[in-house]
Design an enzyme around this catalytic site. Structure first.
Site, PDB file in Angstrom:
ATOM      1  N   GLU A  24      -6.549  -5.401   4.877  1.00 52.65           N
ATOM      2  CA  GLU A  24      -7.041  -4.142   4.317  1.00 52.65           C
ATOM      3  C   GLU A  24      -8.000  -4.411   3.157  1.00 52.65           C
ATOM      4  O   GLU A  24      -8.944  -3.654   2.942  1.00 52.65           O
ATOM      5  CB  GLU A  24      -5.878  -3.264   3.852  1.00 52.65           C
ATOM      6  N   THR A  73      -3.933   5.168   7.287  1.00 49.15           N
ATOM      7  CA  THR A  73      -2.955   4.798   6.269  1.00 49.15           C
ATOM      8  C   THR A  73      -2.047   5.977   5.932  1.00 49.15           C
ATOM      9  O   THR A  73      -2.534   7.044   5.573  1.00 49.15           O
ATOM     10  CB  THR A  73      -3.701   4.344   4.994  1.00 49.15           C
ATOM     11  N   CYS A  90      -4.918  -0.739  -6.976  1.00 46.87           N
ATOM     12  CA  CYS A  90      -3.750  -1.026  -6.127  1.00 46.87           C
ATOM     13  C   CYS A  90      -3.632  -2.495  -5.777  1.00 46.87           C
ATOM     14  O   CYS A  90      -2.557  -3.084  -5.850  1.00 46.87           O
ATOM     15  CB  CYS A  90      -3.772  -0.163  -4.869  1.00 46.87           C
ATOM     16  N   GLU A 131       0.099   2.120   8.988  1.00 49.08           N
ATOM     17  CA  GLU A 131      -1.161   2.525   9.621  1.00 49.08           C
ATOM     18  C   GLU A 131      -0.825   3.063  11.012  1.00 49.08           C
ATOM     19  O   GLU A 131       0.155   2.644  11.618  1.00 49.08           O
ATOM     20  CB  GLU A 131      -2.127   1.340   9.781  1.00 49.08           C
ATOM     21  N   HIS A 188     -12.704   5.242  -2.898  1.00 46.12           N
ATOM     22  CA  HIS A 188     -11.640   4.370  -2.398  1.00 46.12           C
ATOM     23  C   HIS A 188     -11.907   2.915  -2.778  1.00 46.12           C
ATOM     24  O   HIS A 188     -10.975   2.144  -3.001  1.00 46.12           O
ATOM     25  CB  HIS A 188     -11.451   4.548  -0.890  1.00 46.12           C
ATOM     26  N   CYS A 197       0.857  -1.188   0.000  1.00 47.27           N
ATOM     27  CA  CYS A 197       0.000   0.000   0.000  1.00 47.27           C
ATOM     28  C   CYS A 197       0.892   1.236   0.000  1.00 47.27           C
ATOM     29  O   CYS A 197       1.712   1.410   0.891  1.00 47.27           O
ATOM     30  CB  CYS A 197      -0.892  -0.012   1.238  1.00 47.27           C
ATOM     31  N   CYS A 207      -3.376   7.522  -1.853  1.00 48.16           N
ATOM     32  CA  CYS A 207      -4.699   7.583  -2.504  1.00 48.16           C
ATOM     33  C   CYS A 207      -5.801   8.064  -1.586  1.00 48.16           C
ATOM     34  O   CYS A 207      -6.808   8.613  -2.060  1.00 48.16           O
ATOM     35  CB  CYS A 207      -5.080   6.226  -3.056  1.00 48.16           C
ATOM     36  N   TYR A 248      -9.274   0.330  -5.054  1.00 45.20           N
ATOM     37  CA  TYR A 248      -8.800  -1.030  -4.764  1.00 45.20           C
ATOM     38  C   TYR A 248      -8.769  -1.898  -6.027  1.00 45.20           C
ATOM     39  O   TYR A 248      -8.052  -2.902  -6.060  1.00 45.20           O
ATOM     40  CB  TYR A 248      -9.694  -1.691  -3.699  1.00 45.20           C
TER      41      TYR A 248
HETATM   42 FE1  SF4 Z   1      -3.298   1.895  -0.013  1.00 43.14          FE
HETATM   43 FE2  SF4 Z   1      -4.689   0.966  -2.070  1.00 43.14          FE
HETATM   44 FE3  SF4 Z   1      -5.852   2.623  -0.324  1.00 43.14          FE
HETATM   45 FE4  SF4 Z   1      -3.965   3.477  -2.040  1.00 43.14          FE
HETATM   46  S1  SF4 Z   1      -6.022   2.676  -2.575  1.00 43.14           S
HETATM   47  S2  SF4 Z   1      -4.124   3.969   0.128  1.00 43.14           S
HETATM   48  S3  SF4 Z   1      -2.602   1.731  -2.108  1.00 43.14           S
HETATM   49  S4  SF4 Z   1      -5.102   0.554   0.087  1.00 43.14           S
HETATM   50 FE    FE Z   2      -6.879   1.500   2.121  1.00 41.01          FE
END
Ligand code: SF4
Ligand code: FE
Length: 491
Positions: A445, A189, A297, A255, A290, A98, A102, A294
Site C-alpha cells: 500500500e 480499504t 499513518c 481491502e 491521501h 491501516c 481516512c 501517509y
Molecule cells: Fe489506511 Fe493510511 Fe490510507 Fe488511513 S491514510 S486509510 S491508515 S493507508
Molecule cells: Fe491507503
C-alpha cells in the site's frame, strides 16, 4: 460522537453482502478474518472519546459548531491539516496497521472544494447536496469509505474504448429521480467496516468519457452493492485461534473488490454528473490529501516496526551492538523524514475557494514518493535485525504442545531473563509487518496506495516550476534574456 461499542453495534445493523473464500459471510463483524480490521476502525472512535487525545481526535464542525470526530471534519486551517497527520501517526502507533477511516475523510475534503468550484462555474447545486450529506455524516459519526480506483482493464485504452465498458464505473441510466451506475472499485480499504461509500472517478476524463465522470454517495449496504474480500498473506492464520502466529492479533487492514451491479442513486446524493472537465481535479485533490495522510499513518506503523526490531535485538542480546544501534538510527531517520514531509505539506497548506484547506500539492507528492521507498528500507533493516528465525520458527501449536513446547522453549530462548514466547511474539510481529498480512498496508500500500509512484512523479513534474528555477540560475550566472543568443566567450 459514537463510542467504539456503538460503532460495532451500528455495523451489525447493516445488511452487507460480503463474500470470502467462495461463500457469503452472514456476520462480517464477528468473522475472525474481518474482526481485527473492524477493531482498527473502532480505535478511531475509542481514542476520540479519550480526553487525553481530544485535541487531535476531535474538531469543531464548521457547519454546526458541534464537536465532531476529526475523521468527519473539513480542515479549516493549516493547524487542522497538521493535527490530521498527527492523529494518523497516533492511530498507526496504536493499531500497527491501516485503520481505514481516512479515505472517506480525504474524499469529503476533496469533494467540498471541487463541488463548490463546479457550482461557481456551472450554476449547479452539487455543493449544497454535498453539505447536506456531510451534515448527516457528522451528526451520526459515520465511517465513510472513499472509492476511487477502477479496475481499468487495458491501460492503453480510455474508459469508453474498453472492450468491456464496465471496467470503469459509469452511469448506465438517467431517471427523473436519480441515476443508475454499474462497475467495480478495486482495493477498497475498509469498505466492509464502513456505513457509507463515496464514489469518485478514477482519473481525468475526456468529454467522450463523460459517463464515467460521476461522483456520489450511497449506503454500504445499498441494494446492488456487494463485496468480495481481498485475501492477505497468512490470513488463514487468523482462523487458527492462536495469538502468536498472527503477529498482530487485535488489529489489521482490509481491502475488498466492491461491485456496483446497476445501483440506483437518488439525485440528492449525486455530487458530480458527467462533468468530465472536473474529474481530474477531484482525483488530484483526493490523491493529494491521501498522499499527505501517509506522512502520518505509515510513520505510526513505522514506529511500531522500529520498536519491534529494537525489542528483538534486546531479546537476543544484540541490543547494545553498535551496528544494531546504527540500523535503528537509520530506520528512525527514514521514518521521521516521512513525518517531516507530512507536516510540511500541511503547514504549507492554503484555503480553497470553499474555505476548506488544501495541503501543498508538491510537498504532498514528495511525501508519498518517499513513502513508496522508505518503508521498504525500514522493513529490510527490521528483517536484518530480526534474523532468519522470523521465518523459520515453529508454529504456536508446536509451542503449546506438551513435549515439543519444552524443546522450543529451551532452544529458541535468547537472553535468559526473557521468555521464549515473548521472543516469538515480537518476531511474528515483524513478520506480519514486513511479509505477512500487515505488509499489505505497510509495504504494497505504501507503493500503490493513493496512486503508484509514477502518478506522484507526474504531479511533481507539473508542480516543479522548472522555468522559475532556470531563471534563478540564469540570474546568478549573469545571463540576461536579450543576450541569451549572443553570449560571448571572454576575450
Ligand atoms: Fe489506511 Fe493510511 Fe490510507 Fe488511513 S491514510 S486509510 S491508515 S493507508
Ligand atoms: Fe491507503
Amino acid at each position: 460522537m459514537k463510542t467504539a461499542e456503538q460503532y460495532r453495534e451500528s455495523l451489525r445493523q447493516l445488511n452487507l453482502q460480503v463474500y470470502m473464500f467462495g461463500e457469503k459471510i452472514d456476520n462480517p463483524v464477528d468473522h475472525p478474518i474481518i474482526r481485527p480490521s473492524m477493531e482498527a476502525v473502532a480505535m478511531t472512535y475509542e481514542l476520540a472519546n479519550d480526553p487525553q487525545y481530544e485535541d487531535l481526535m476531535t474538531a469543531t464542525s464548521h457547519l454546526t459548531g458541534k464537536k465532531v470526530n476529526r475523521f468527519c471534519h473539513l480542515h479549516q486551517s493549516t493547524d487542522d491539516l497538521i493535527k490530521k497527520v498527527k492523529m494518523l501517526r497516533l492511530l498507526g502507533q496504536k493499531t500497527g496497521c491501516c485503520f481505514q477511516r481516512c479515505v472517506g475523510m480525504d474524499a469529503m475534503n476533496a469533494l467540498d472544494s471541487v463541488t463548490f468550484e463546479m457550482d461557481q462555474e456551472l450554476g449547479t447545486d452539487y455543493h449544497k447536496r454535498f453539505e447536506e450529506f456531510l451534515r448527516f455524516v457528522q451528526e451520526n459519526d459515520l465511517t465513510v469509505d472513499g472509492a476511487m480506483t477502477d479496475t481499468k482493464g487495458d491501460r492503453s485504452q480510455r474508459p469508453s474504448q474498453q472492450a468491456d465498458p464496465d471496467l470503469y464505473l459509469r452511469v448506465v441510466e438517467e431517471r427523473a429521480d436519480g441515476i443508475v451506475v454499474r462497475g467495480a472499485k478495486a482495493h477498497q480499504t475498509g469498505a466492509i467496516n464502513s456505513h457509507w461509500i463515496v464514489v469518485m472517478p478514477t482519473s481525468a476524463m475526456r468529454e467522450d468519457d463523460a459517463d464515467y465522470a460521476v461522483s456520489f454517495a450511497c449506503p454500504a449496504d445499498n441494494p446492488g452493492v456487494f463485496y468480495i474480500y481481498g485475501r492477505q498473506a497468512s490470513d488463514t492464520r487468523k482462523l487458527e485461534g492462536g495469538q502468536i502466529d498472527v503477529g498482530n492479533a487485535r488489529f489489521g487492514g482490509q481491502e475488498a473488490l466492491m461491485v456496483f451491479d446497476d445501483v440506483f442513486i437518488p439525485w440528492d446524493k449525486v455530487f458530480m454528473y458527467k462533468e468530465a472537465k472536473y474529474a481530474g481535479l477531484l482525483v488530484e485533490r483526493f490523491a493529494g490529501y491521501h498522499r499527505s495522510s501517509y506522512g502520518g499513518c505509515k510513520v505510526g506503523v513505522g514506529d511500531v516496526l522500529i520498536g519491534a526490531a529494537a525489542t528483538a535485538a534486546d531479546y537476543n542480546g544484540a541490543g547494545k551492538a553498535s551496528h544494531i544501534r546504527d540500523k535503528l538510527v537509520e530506520m528512525t531517520h527514514l521514518n521521521e523524514t516521512l513525518y517531516a514531509c507530512g507536516i510540511a505539506c500541511s503547514a504549507e497548506g492554503a484555503p480553497t475557494a470553499s474555505g476548506t484547506y488544501l495541503i501543498n500539492m508538491l510537498l504532498a507528492n514528495v511525501c508519498k514518493l518517499n513513502v513508496t521507498r522508505f518503508p521498504y528500507e525500514i522493513s529490510r533493516l527490521a528483517e536484518d535485525i530480526a534474523g532468519g528465525l522470523m521465518v523459520t520458527m515453529p508454529s504456536e501449536q508446536d509451542f503449546r504442545h506438551p513435549e515439543l513446547g519444552k524443546v522450543i522453549d529451551k532452544y529458541l530462548r535468547g537472553v535468559a531473563d526473557v521468555s521464549t514466547e515473548c521472543r516469538m511474539r515480537i518476531l511474528r510481529l515483524i513478520e506480519n509487518l514486513t511479509i505477512g498480512a500487515g505488509a499489505v498496508g505497510y509495504r504494497t500500500e505504501s507503493l500503490h496506495g493513493a496512486g503508484s509512484p509514477q502518478a506522484q512523479r507526474i504531479m511533481i513534474a507539473r508542480q516543479a516550476n522548472l522555468e522559475q528555477k532556470k531563471q534563478l540560475a540564469k540570474d546568478i550566472a549573469g545571463i540576461a534574456a536579450e543576450k541569451e543568443k549572443t553570449c560571448q566567450a571572454p576575450a
